[in-house]
Design a protein around this motif. Structure first.
Motif, mmCIF file in Angstrom:
data_model
loop_
_atom_site.group_PDB
_atom_site.id
_atom_site.type_symbol
_atom_site.label_atom_id
_atom_site.label_comp_id
_atom_site.label_asym_id
_atom_site.label_seq_id
_atom_site.Cartn_x
_atom_site.Cartn_y
_atom_site.Cartn_z
ATOM 1 N N ASP A 88 0.721 -1.222 -0.002
ATOM 2 C CA ASP A 88 -0.061 0.174 0.004
ATOM 3 C C ASP A 88 0.875 1.136 0.029
ATOM 4 O O ASP A 88 0.649 2.207 -0.736
ATOM 5 N N ARG A 89 1.904 1.292 0.686
ATOM 6 C CA ARG A 89 2.883 2.393 0.839
ATOM 7 C C ARG A 89 3.600 2.530 -0.379
ATOM 8 O O ARG A 89 3.575 3.718 -1.080
ATOM 9 N N TRP A 90 3.920 1.501 -1.212
ATOM 10 C CA TRP A 90 4.596 1.479 -2.517
ATOM 11 C C TRP A 90 3.490 2.224 -3.447
ATOM 12 O O TRP A 90 4.082 3.051 -4.285
ATOM 13 N N GLU A 91 2.335 1.822 -3.507
ATOM 14 C CA GLU A 91 1.284 2.413 -4.369
ATOM 15 C C GLU A 91 1.304 4.136 -4.014
ATOM 16 O O GLU A 91 1.196 4.724 -5.084
ATOM 17 N N GLU A 145 3.858 9.814 -5.729
ATOM 18 C CA GLU A 145 4.505 11.036 -5.711
ATOM 19 C C GLU A 145 5.962 10.941 -6.550
ATOM 20 O O GLU A 145 6.252 11.890 -6.754
ATOM 21 N N SER A 146 6.596 9.976 -6.791
ATOM 22 C CA SER A 146 7.712 9.925 -7.327
ATOM 23 C C SER A 146 7.665 8.528 -8.317
ATOM 24 O O SER A 146 8.190 7.743 -8.280
ATOM 25 N N PRO A 147 7.151 8.892 -9.393
ATOM 26 C CA PRO A 147 6.823 8.043 -10.627
ATOM 27 C C PRO A 147 7.963 7.318 -11.158
ATOM 28 O O PRO A 147 8.161 6.309 -11.936
ATOM 29 N N HIS A 148 9.196 7.978 -11.152
ATOM 30 C CA HIS A 148 10.534 7.482 -11.718
ATOM 31 C C HIS A 148 11.190 6.364 -10.914
ATOM 32 O O HIS A 148 12.002 5.626 -11.105
ATOM 33 N N LEU A 149 10.680 6.173 -9.469
ATOM 34 C CA LEU A 149 11.342 5.179 -8.735
ATOM 35 C C LEU A 149 10.554 3.654 -9.174
ATOM 36 O O LEU A 149 9.553 3.523 -9.590
ATOM 37 N N ARG A 150 11.673 2.774 -9.127
ATOM 38 C CA ARG A 150 11.580 1.465 -9.535
ATOM 39 C C ARG A 150 11.980 0.547 -8.411
ATOM 40 O O ARG A 150 12.991 1.018 -7.706
ATOM 41 N N GLU A 155 15.751 5.122 -9.100
ATOM 42 C CA GLU A 155 15.487 5.426 -10.407
ATOM 43 C C GLU A 155 16.333 4.459 -11.301
ATOM 44 O O GLU A 155 15.997 3.921 -12.430
ATOM 45 N N HIS A 156 17.634 4.125 -10.976
ATOM 46 C CA HIS A 156 18.217 3.151 -11.790
ATOM 47 C C HIS A 156 18.760 1.946 -10.914
ATOM 48 O O HIS A 156 19.032 2.349 -9.513
ATOM 49 N N GLN A 157 18.941 0.858 -11.337
ATOM 50 C CA GLN A 157 19.473 -0.160 -10.713
ATOM 51 C C GLN A 157 20.751 -0.144 -10.073
ATOM 52 O O GLN A 157 21.754 0.036 -10.729
ATOM 53 N N PRO A 158 20.916 -0.221 -8.754
ATOM 54 C CA PRO A 158 22.086 -0.163 -8.254
ATOM 55 C C PRO A 158 23.097 -1.232 -8.698
ATOM 56 O O PRO A 158 23.011 -2.217 -9.000
ATOM 57 N N ASP A 159 24.509 -0.770 -8.747
ATOM 58 C CA ASP A 159 25.614 -1.672 -9.549
ATOM 59 C C ASP A 159 25.988 -2.802 -8.432
ATOM 60 O O ASP A 159 26.375 -2.359 -7.272
ATOM 61 N N ALA A 160 25.594 -3.947 -9.044
ATOM 62 C CA ALA A 160 25.852 -5.149 -8.112
ATOM 63 C C ALA A 160 27.369 -5.277 -7.857
ATOM 64 O O ALA A 160 27.977 -5.633 -6.650
ATOM 65 N N ARG A 161 28.171 -4.877 -8.993
ATOM 66 C CA ARG A 161 29.720 -4.906 -8.711
ATOM 67 C C ARG A 161 30.125 -4.251 -7.631
ATOM 68 O O ARG A 161 30.847 -4.673 -6.910
ATOM 69 N N GLU A 162 29.862 -2.977 -7.899
ATOM 70 C CA GLU A 162 29.937 -1.817 -6.720
ATOM 71 C C GLU A 162 29.623 -2.097 -5.411
ATOM 72 O O GLU A 162 30.421 -1.986 -4.271
ATOM 73 N N LEU A 163 28.686 -2.712 -5.339
ATOM 74 C CA LEU A 163 27.874 -3.087 -4.048
ATOM 75 C C LEU A 163 28.548 -4.058 -3.338
ATOM 76 O O LEU A 163 29.170 -4.203 -2.287
ATOM 77 N N ALA A 164 29.091 -5.211 -4.400
ATOM 78 C CA ALA A 164 29.815 -6.327 -3.912
ATOM 79 C C ALA A 164 31.119 -5.853 -3.301
ATOM 80 O O ALA A 164 31.526 -6.343 -2.177
#
Ligand SMILES: [Zn+2]
Length: 308
Positions: A112-115, A120-125, A197-206
């Motif tokens: 419900d919160r995500w809806e 409010e922030s239509p660019h977030l995924r 907005e953009h997928q976090p980079d898995a390599r950087e995160l690792a």
């Protein structure tokens, strides 16, 4: 490299639990609850015969009688069935029935919160992020290590000095513990819904995760299907322990190590979603509509309909 495969290790129940649910789904639902109650009774039986029987006598008592009866209301004009009454033990680390209900309620609240956030922030995924630490024999030590590392990761994001999660506007995450395959050691990990907005980079995160933990670079990042967000969200709101995959002794061990600790946390635009007050279904939207009451009683092995 071993990777967690969240979607394949989760055959579970939460998907429809109390989220939709007409009368046709009720038998399946009652059957799931019956199985959960059976597992709860296995855990209770174990406690009764264990060294902890004295220490855990209260928990044992509540667990034994949890969900002895269930009262549903069928709002027949709109074909919706709601769990209306039950005496539940609220011990979600010991009791699969309470874990299902708690997970379902939290899932609903965050969807419900995500809806609202989307408007409010239509660019977030939404992205599903999994973080793990190396297995170890001491569950509490490993759990604290994971929690501290997650805290540090989130602090780095707040400092805005170039963290892999800098673009994340909000997140909710939960801790899960199980025995690692093969080693038999404890394997705590966390699943997080991260909104960006953009997928976090898995390599950087690792690399950042390894820098923080010193012992693990195992992370996983994947997009959540926006058409079917439940499939991703479910990873975060399922059980903290896998009752059916572990012996009651492990369930009790995990309970003793983790009781009283927060296993679900949120930040940013996911902050402030209230914890469920009870484990019944919300039926506010149906107020005033006619219903039929369905009363089920647990009679060894499963539930039977006693009256309508
Ligand atoms: Zn319970």
């Amino acid at each position: 490299m071993r990777r967690d495969r969240p979607e394949s290790e989760n055959p579970d129940l939460l998907a429809q639990d109390g989220v939709s649910g007409g009368i046709e789904e009720l038998p399946g639902r009652v059957d799931r609850y019956g199985k959960a109650k059976n597992t709860a009774l296995d855990v209770a039986k174990y406690i009764g015969g264990s060294d902890q029987a004295q220490e855990l006598s209260k928990q044992h008592q509540r667990l034994s009688s949890c969900g002895d009866y269930l009262v549903f209301r069928h709002y027949f004009t709109v074909d919706q069935v709601k769990l209306h009454g039950a005496r539940l033990c609220m011990q979600h680390l010991l009791c699969p029935l309470c874990a299902i209900r708690r997970g379902a309620k939290s899932l609903r609240a965050y969807l419900d919160r995500w809806e609202l956030i989307k408007v409010e922030s239509p660019h977030l995924r939404p992205f599903l992020v999994t973080l793990t630490v190396k297995d170890g024999p001491d569950l509490l030590e490993r759990f604290k290590h994971l929690k501290k590392a997650q805290h540090e990761l989130w602090k780095r994001r707040q400092r805005k000095r170039g963290s892999s999660l800098d673009g994340v506007a909000g997140a909710v995450w939960s801790y899960e513990v199980k025995r690692g395959q093969g080693s038999g050691d404890w394997h705590p990990h966390l699943h997080m819904i991260a909104l960006a907005e953009h997928q976090p980079d898995a390599r950087e995160l690792a690399s950042e995760w390894h820098n923080i933990t010193g012992d693990s670079f195992i992370v996983d990042v994947r997009p959540i299907d926006q058409e079917d967000p439940v499939s991703g969200f479910i990873e975060v709101f399922k059980y903290a322990v896998k009752f059916s995959d572990q012996p009651p002794a492990d369930t009790v061990h995990a309970f003793l190590a983790l009781r009283g600790r927060r296993l679900l946390a949120s930040a940013g635009c996911f902050r402030g979603v209230p914890e469920p007050e009870d484990l019944m279904d919300d039926a506010e939207a149906l107020e005033g509509l006619p219903f039929v009451t369905l009363f089920y009683r647990y009679l060894g092995k499963g539930y039977s309909l006693q009256g309508a």
